[in-house]
Design a protein around this motif. Structure first.
Motif, PDB file in Angstrom:
ATOM      1  N   UNK A 145       0.827  -1.198   0.000  1.00  9.69           N
ATOM      2  CA  UNK A 145       0.000   0.000   0.000  1.00  9.69           C
ATOM      3  C   UNK A 145       0.866   1.256   0.000  1.00  9.69           C
ATOM      4  N   UNK A 146       1.954   1.208   0.801  1.00  6.19           N
ATOM      5  CA  UNK A 146       2.888   2.336   0.848  1.00  6.19           C
ATOM      6  C   UNK A 146       3.539   2.557  -0.505  1.00  6.19           C
ATOM      7  N   UNK A 147       3.960   1.469  -1.145  1.00 11.72           N
ATOM      8  CA  UNK A 147       4.587   1.562  -2.464  1.00 11.72           C
ATOM      9  C   UNK A 147       3.609   2.131  -3.484  1.00 11.72           C
ATOM     10  N   UNK A 148       2.362   1.680  -3.409  1.00  8.05           N
ATOM     11  CA  UNK A 148       1.348   2.175  -4.350  1.00  8.05           C
ATOM     12  C   UNK A 148       1.123   3.679  -4.166  1.00  8.05           C
ATOM     13  N   UNK A 149       1.061   4.120  -2.903  1.00 10.02           N
ATOM     14  CA  UNK A 149       0.898   5.553  -2.632  1.00 10.02           C
ATOM     15  C   UNK A 149       2.042   6.360  -3.230  1.00 10.02           C
ATOM     16  N   UNK A 150       3.269   5.918  -2.962  1.00  9.33           N
ATOM     17  CA  UNK A 150       4.448   6.655  -3.437  1.00  9.33           C
ATOM     18  C   UNK A 150       4.558   6.595  -4.955  1.00  9.33           C
ATOM     19  N   UNK A 151       4.201   5.450  -5.520  1.00  9.61           N
ATOM     20  CA  UNK A 151       4.291   5.292  -6.965  1.00  9.61           C
ATOM     21  C   UNK A 151       3.347   6.258  -7.677  1.00  9.61           C
ATOM     22  N   UNK A 152       2.141   6.406  -7.133  1.00 11.74           N
ATOM     23  CA  UNK A 152       1.177   7.334  -7.726  1.00 11.74           C
ATOM     24  C   UNK A 152       1.689   8.765  -7.674  1.00 11.74           C
ATOM     25  N   UNK A 153       2.398   9.114  -6.611  1.00  7.26           N
ATOM     26  CA  UNK A 153       2.932  10.469  -6.457  1.00  7.26           C
ATOM     27  C   UNK A 153       4.087  10.723  -7.421  1.00  7.26           C
ATOM     28  N   UNK A 154       5.052   9.812  -7.435  1.00  3.91           N
ATOM     29  CA  UNK A 154       6.241  10.046  -8.273  1.00  3.91           C
ATOM     30  C   UNK A 154       5.915   9.987  -9.754  1.00  3.91           C
ATOM     31  N   UNK A 155       4.887   9.245 -10.127  1.00  5.82           N
ATOM     32  CA  UNK A 155       4.484   9.216 -11.535  1.00  5.82           C
ATOM     33  C   UNK A 155       3.959  10.568 -11.992  1.00  5.82           C
ATOM     34  N   UNK A 156       3.456  11.356 -11.040  1.00  4.80           N
ATOM     35  CA  UNK A 156       2.898  12.671 -11.372  1.00  4.80           C
ATOM     36  C   UNK A 156       3.886  13.803 -11.143  1.00  4.80           C
ATOM     37  N   UNK A 157       4.666  13.714 -10.040  1.00  6.55           N
ATOM     38  CA  UNK A 157       5.503  14.854  -9.649  1.00  6.55           C
ATOM     39  C   UNK A 157       7.003  14.629  -9.860  1.00  6.55           C
ATOM     40  N   UNK A 158       7.436  13.396 -10.013  1.00  6.78           N
ATOM     41  CA  UNK A 158       8.858  13.147 -10.224  1.00  6.78           C
ATOM     42  C   UNK A 158       9.426  12.137  -9.238  1.00  6.78           C
ATOM     43  N   UNK A 159      10.638  11.624  -9.481  1.00  6.41           N
ATOM     44  CA  UNK A 159      11.202  10.526  -8.694  1.00  6.41           C
ATOM     45  C   UNK A 159      11.640  10.929  -7.292  1.00  6.41           C
ATOM     46  N   UNK A 160      11.679   9.911  -6.410  1.00  7.89           N
ATOM     47  CA  UNK A 160      12.205  10.103  -5.060  1.00  7.89           C
ATOM     48  C   UNK A 160      12.924   8.817  -4.654  1.00  7.89           C
ATOM     49  N   UNK A 161      14.224   8.771  -4.940  1.00 10.39           N
ATOM     50  CA  UNK A 161      14.990   7.559  -4.658  1.00 10.39           C
ATOM     51  C   UNK A 161      15.087   7.292  -3.160  1.00 10.39           C
ATOM     52  N   UNK A 162      15.207   8.350  -2.367  1.00  8.52           N
ATOM     53  CA  UNK A 162      15.313   8.163  -0.919  1.00  8.52           C
ATOM     54  C   UNK A 162      14.073   7.462  -0.367  1.00  8.52           C
ATOM     55  N   UNK A 163      12.897   7.905  -0.807  1.00  7.01           N
ATOM     56  CA  UNK A 163      11.651   7.322  -0.311  1.00  7.01           C
ATOM     57  C   UNK A 163      11.557   5.842  -0.656  1.00  7.01           C
ATOM     58  N   UNK A 164      11.916   5.509  -1.894  1.00  6.26           N
ATOM     59  CA  UNK A 164      11.824   4.111  -2.321  1.00  6.26           C
ATOM     60  C   UNK A 164      12.961   3.263  -1.752  1.00  6.26           C
ATOM     61  N   UNK A 165      13.945   3.901  -1.178  1.00  6.26           N
ATOM     62  CA  UNK A 165      15.008   3.188  -0.493  1.00  6.26           C
ATOM     63  C   UNK A 165      14.618   2.893   0.955  1.00  6.26           C
ATOM     64  N   UNK A 166      14.057   3.893   1.645  1.00  6.48           N
ATOM     65  CA  UNK A 166      13.833   3.808   3.088  1.00  6.48           C
ATOM     66  C   UNK A 166      12.512   3.139   3.452  1.00  6.48           C
ATOM     67  N   UNK A 167      11.423   3.552   2.827  1.00  5.06           N
ATOM     68  CA  UNK A 167      10.103   3.066   3.222  1.00  5.06           C
ATOM     69  C   UNK A 167       9.958   1.550   3.099  1.00  5.06           C
TER      70      UNK A 167
END
Length: 400
Positions: free
Chosen positions: A354-376
């Motif tokens: 669920x966390x990955x899905x939330x972040x994926x929806x955000x980065x697809x619209x606003x841009x990448x976040x490597x830190x978030x996908x590393x830590x969460x």
């Protein structure tokens, strides 16, 4: 008329409805959107069918779920084997802050659940089931601890926990994206490339992702898993006998697995191969969740529906406020922090997917976040239980 199924047939039915759930997830968009686990979908369908047949006095279905505990024990052991403390070092300061926030969340979720349960004249153990057990713990935690609490005489614990976990999962998917969008718009945040590619590569190395999977490495992982399960079950019983403090076998096995993982890594970090361990964990999680959902008594939840909904709503409000006004600032008040808050809402109310899905929806619209996908994912999938489990176990023992 009664229809009884033995162990083997029960496992077959669990797998069949697991596959049905997986098929429906692909076909029904809303299930995929909110990352509802396939075993939850399939198991719930079986439970509805069984409840309907029983309610109209047509057929009473009895399942032999005696092997459910074995699958549950195996799953939590694989979680422990994923908790390499080298990952904490790779994640750096932000990972530690995020990890501590998850531990604090587990504590407050239990406080909310227990306090509101007492206010609403509900057994405090049911309040714990609507606390960190089902919120941060998701369906896996609800099944594991629901079984334990039912063993203490609270018959509806499993059904309540699974219902709360499902509600939390949906809520986590609903609030995560809007929180991040609000933070991005309010603070005019933009993504920045943070250069964590080397850390990501190092994580693959720690997790053994580069090690080829074959029968020899697979058998080695099975040996390590069963070793941790055996030692953990004995230590759990010994701990309970000596202290009088109830410690379920799956919890002690998980912590033994954490110790074994890090001892093995200190000797040879190529022995643990997480591809095989993850497969074993996914399969056992799917089977034990499916069996758990199939056997829940839906009618037990009806009378508790409104109190449960109220507690879940308060849990959602709290995590939104915590993420927006405290965690966001603690993580640096930048774009990466905002994306991590979305992930925090996802697995704080539901599960890591669920966390990955939330972040994926955000980065697809606003841009990448490597830190978030590393830590969460690291904290949500592996490290979070190091804090959450002791908090949950202590709460159960205090109110049992």
């Amino acid at each position: 008329m009664m229809l009884e199924f033995n162990q083997l047939t029960t496992i077959f039915i669990a797998l069949a409805f697991l596959m049905i759930g997986s098929y429906l997830n692909k076909k029904i968009n809303i299930l995929d959107r909110f990352c509802i686990p396939a075993p939850v979908v399939g198991g719930l369908i079986f439970a509805i069918i069984a409840t309907t047949l029983k309610g109209f006095n047509i057929l009473d279905i009895k399942l032999d779920t005696s092997l459910q505990g074995l699958f549950m024990l195996t799953f939590f052991t694989t979680i422990g084997l994923g908790a390499s403390f080298r990952l904490v070092k790779l994640g750096g300061k932000l990972l530690v802050i995020y990890w501590l926030a998850c531990g604090f969340l587990a504590l407050i979720q239990n406080v909310i659940g227990i306090s509101l349960a007492k206010f609403l004249n509900i057994d405090p153990l049911l309040g714990i089931m609507v606390g960190a057990v089902s919120m941060e713990g998701g369906h896996g935690g609800a099944t594991a601890f629901g079984t334990t609490i039912e063993g203490m005489g609270v018959d509806s614990a499993l059904s309540v926990g699974l219902a709360a976990a499902t509600a939390g999962l949906v809520a986590g998917g609903l609030v995560g994206g809007p929180i991040v969008k609000y933070l991005i718009n309010k603070y005019k945040l933009e993504p920045t490339e943070s250069g964590v590619g080397e850390s990501a590569a190092s994580i693959e190395d720690v997790q053994g992702s580069t090690t080829p999977v074959n029968s020899k490495t697979f058998i080695t992982q099975v040996f390590i898993i069963t070793l941790c399960m055996a030692v953990g079950s004995y230590l759990g019983d010994l701990f309970t006998d000596v202290t009088g403090f109830a410690l379920p076998g799956y919890v002690s096995a998980m912590f033994v697995a954490v110790i074994v993982r890090n001892l093995i890594d200190s000797y040879d970090d190529k022995i643990i191969e997480m591809k095989s361990i993850t497969i074993i964990g996914d399969v056992t999680l799917g089977i034990f969740l499916s069996m758990a959902l199939m056997s829940i008594q839906l009618w037990e939840v009806v009378n508790l529906a409104l109190p449960l909904l109220l507690i879940v709503i308060v849990q959602v409000i709290f995590i939104v406020l915590l993420g927006t006004f405290i965690l966001f600032r603690a993580l640096g008040k930048d774009y990466d922090a905002a994306v991590m808050v979305g992930g925090f809402a996802g697995h704080g109310l539901g599960a890591t997917p669920n966390a990955i899905a939330n972040m994926d929806a955000v980065v697809n619209k606003f841009g990448p976040s490597q830190k978030a996908f590393l830590i969460v994912p690291l904290v949500g999938a592996f490290l979070i239980d190091v804090f959450a489990m002791p908090i949950i176990i202590t709460s159960i023992n205090l109110f049992s």
